[in-house]
Design an enzyme around this catalytic site. Structure first.
Site, short mmCIF file in Angstrom:
data_model
loop_
_atom_site.label_atom_id
_atom_site.label_comp_id
_atom_site.label_asym_id
_atom_site.label_seq_id
_atom_site.Cartn_x
_atom_site.Cartn_y
_atom_site.Cartn_z
CG ASN A 185 -28.12 12.30 21.79
OD1 ASN A 185 -27.04 12.35 21.20
ND2 ASN A 185 -28.72 13.38 22.29
CG ASP B 234 -22.37 23.24 24.02
OD1 ASP B 234 -21.89 22.29 24.70
OD2 ASP B 234 -23.54 23.62 24.15
CD GLU C 114 -29.61 14.37 28.59
OE1 GLU C 114 -30.38 14.58 29.55
OE2 GLU C 114 -28.95 15.27 28.04
CD GLU D 262 -27.71 17.40 22.72
OE1 GLU D 262 -27.52 18.04 23.78
OE2 GLU D 262 -28.63 16.56 22.60
CG HIS E 182 -23.46 19.51 26.02
ND1 HIS E 182 -23.79 20.53 25.16
CD2 HIS E 182 -24.50 18.65 25.99
CE1 HIS E 182 -24.99 20.30 24.63
NE2 HIS E 182 -25.43 19.15 25.11
C1 XIL Z 1 -31.49 22.23 25.84
C2 XIL Z 1 -31.89 23.40 24.99
O1 XIL Z 1 -30.73 23.88 24.35
C3 XIL Z 1 -32.52 24.49 25.85
O2 XIL Z 1 -33.04 25.52 25.03
C4 XIL Z 1 -33.63 23.92 26.71
O3 XIL Z 1 -34.08 24.90 27.59
C5 XIL Z 1 -33.13 22.73 27.48
O4 XIL Z 1 -32.58 21.77 26.61
N1 XIL Z 1 -29.14 17.71 26.25
C6 XIL Z 1 -30.07 17.61 25.25
C7 XIL Z 1 -30.67 18.85 24.68
O5 XIL Z 1 -30.32 16.50 24.75
O6 XIL Z 1 -31.98 18.65 24.25
C8 XIL Z 1 -30.61 19.99 25.65
O7 XIL Z 1 -31.08 21.16 24.99
C9 XIL Z 1 -29.21 20.15 26.17
C10 XIL Z 1 -28.76 18.93 26.90
#
Ligand code: XIL
Length: 480
Positions: free
Chosen positions: A207, A274, A165, A272, A244
């Site tokens: 990422n 969802d 990020e 990641e 996401h």
């Molecule tokens: C999130 C986790 O799911 C949570 O448990 C934590 O509190 C915060 O981070 N981008 C990412 C992940 O790269 O590491 C993040 O994960 C979600 C957003």
């Protein structure tokens, strides 16, 4: 969608368990035949050479419902929080890997591969780092963190999110962070170069989120960076698209984005995933975008059950709070059945840093660590290629061939035809060094003998040993 605010959750540090104890307690899970190939996410993804993974929280490894779904469905694991800076170096030079080790040991014992997440990120970063103002100090702190963490897990990680990020929303530029502000634009390149040296066997990924839409400025910014890295030889192997998504699912340009990045010569991965309310079409569109791109290596969802999700109340995952499959699960399973096989760049048996299966030319079967054993002395065999961690061999810059953190070893430094080949603790010895030859043979540096499938056997379970090189197809190997 707006990126949800990062909240800090409690991280449970559980003492690491001995890998061997776990391995011994686990029965063989790798014998799943074709009959099962279409019945789980991991097996279905594997039919096209892909993986299907999930984020795992160490604190949930005692929850039997959670673990049974994990081990049934998923063949790749990303620690949800346990490899982040706050977890691994809470104060300067004080490295704490217990919780992450526990997850890695679980993966090793169950034939799952690992994504490392993440070494350099502005979130979940201790204040002792974010308050550094001196560039030399921060540079050495960043490089030491990358090197120490990646060395600790060396040989056990398929791909690392080296930098997470780093780009700003709605822009082609980097976001403000201590790394950007104190080190300048070059920090990403520096992190990748450091990472390559630390673990040459791991794929190195950038990422990010909100880079799925080809028309977004942020996507273009990351694309330009990857293009520039490739042009200048900065080591980068993959780009992770967090994915996401809001309830509408992926942007319509998602597949275009994936294939455009892939055309730069990197793997792409959904890291990641969802989706708010987990619509079946939203999920299947997402999966299909990956399946249609031959360098889309796999998909990871960010948690197992809705109740495990960081997106509380959004029902964003594939299993409900009771662990039942949701409709989205079925749409994902069926979407995983289509598409093009995964392709990787052309390979000889191995170049330095390369990780993957070694397929015997004569047998068509893969070099395999039986039962994922990490006991010194176990003899590798050939077995049906299954894309599991116990068939994933990394050829290191030191000439070692590693699987599950162990090294391929000419037993007792033998140099005569028939010498057993075993797995042993890596010790850098010449009997653990191998040469990958352009004719497909693999020779022991000490003995000069060839890695040979005994008796030119082709059956599952046939052992490999050292033999006089004779050009036979039972002495030739390809990467797959
Ligand atoms: C999130 C986790 O799911 C949570 O448990 C934590 O509190 C915060 O981070 N981008 C990412 C992940 O790269 O590491 C993040 O994960 C979600 C957003």
């Amino acid at each position: 969608m707006k990126h949800p605010t990062i909240g800090r959750r409690r991280i449970f540090a559980v003492g690491s368990l001995a890998v061997t104890a776990l391995a011994a307690a686990v029965t063989v899970t790798l014998l799943a035949g074709n009959a099962e190939a279409a019945s789980t996410l991991g097996a279905q993804a594997a039919t096209t050479g892909r993986y299907f993974g999930t984020a795992v929280a160490n604190g949930k490894l005692g929850d039997s419902t959670y673990v049974s779904i994990l081990d049934r469905e998923f063949n790749m694991i990303t620690p949800e929080n346990e490899m982040k800076w706050t977890s691994t170096e809470p104060s300067r030079g004080n490295f704490t890997f217990g919780a992450a080790d526990n997850i890695v040991n679980h993966a090793l014992a169950h034939g799952q591969r690992m994504r490392g997440h993440t070494t350099v990120w502005h979130n979940q970063l201790p204040t002792w780092v974010s308050s550094i103002t001196d560039a030399n100090t921060l540079r050495s702190v960043m490089n030491n963190h990358i090197t120490t963490e990646m060395t600790h897990f060396k040989g056990k990680i398929y791909a690392w999110d080296v930098v997470n990020e780093a780009f700003a929303d709605g822009s082609r530029n980097h976001r403000s962070s201590v790394f950007q502000n104190v080190l300048g634009n070059g920090f990403i390149e520096e992190a990748f170069r450091t990472a390559r040296t630390a673990d040459p066997g791991a794929k190195l990924c950038y990422n990010d989120y909100n880079i799925e839409d080809w028309n977004a400025a942020k996507t273009q910014g990351v694309y330009s960076m990857v293009q520039d890295f490739k042009n200048r030889g900065v080591p980068i192997d993959c780009v992770g698209f967090q994915s996401h998504f809001g309830s509408g699912g992926p942007p319509s340009t998602f597949q275009t984005t994936l294939s455009n990045f892939a055309a730069l010569g990197v793997d792409v991965q959904l890291t990641e995933l969802d989706i708010a309310q987990a619509g079946t079409t939203a999920y299947s569109n997402t999966v299909k975008a990956c399946m249609n791109v031959s360098r889309c290596a796999g998909i990871t969802v960010w948690g197992i059950r809705d109740t495990d999700s960081w997106r509380t109340g959004e029902n964003a995952l594939l299993f409900d709070g009771n662990g039942n499959k949701k409709a989205a699960y079925n749409s994902v399973l069926s979407a995983l059945g289509g598409g093009t096989p995964v392709s990787n760049p052309p390979t000889t048996p191995g170049s330095t840093g390369q990780a993957g299966a070694l397929r015997g030319v004569g047998s068509g079967r893969c070099l395999d660590d039986p039962n994922s054993s990490t006991t010194n002395g176990v003899q590798p065999q050939i077995y049906d290629c299954n894309n599991q961690a116990n068939q994933r061999w990394t050829f290191t810059s030191g000439g070692a061939l590693q699987v599950l953190g162990k090294c391929l070893d000419a037993y007792a430094k033998g140099t005569t035809a028939g010498t057993k080949v075993v797995l042993w603790d890596c010790n850098g010895g010449t009997n653990q060094q191998w040469r990958m030859n352009s004719d497909g043979t693999i020779t022991g540096v000490q003995s000069g003998l060839c890695l040979d499938v005994s008796g030119a056997g082709t059956a599952n379970g046939t052992l490999v040993a050292l033999w006089t090189c004779n050009g036979g197809s039972n002495q030739k190997w390809t990467r797959s």
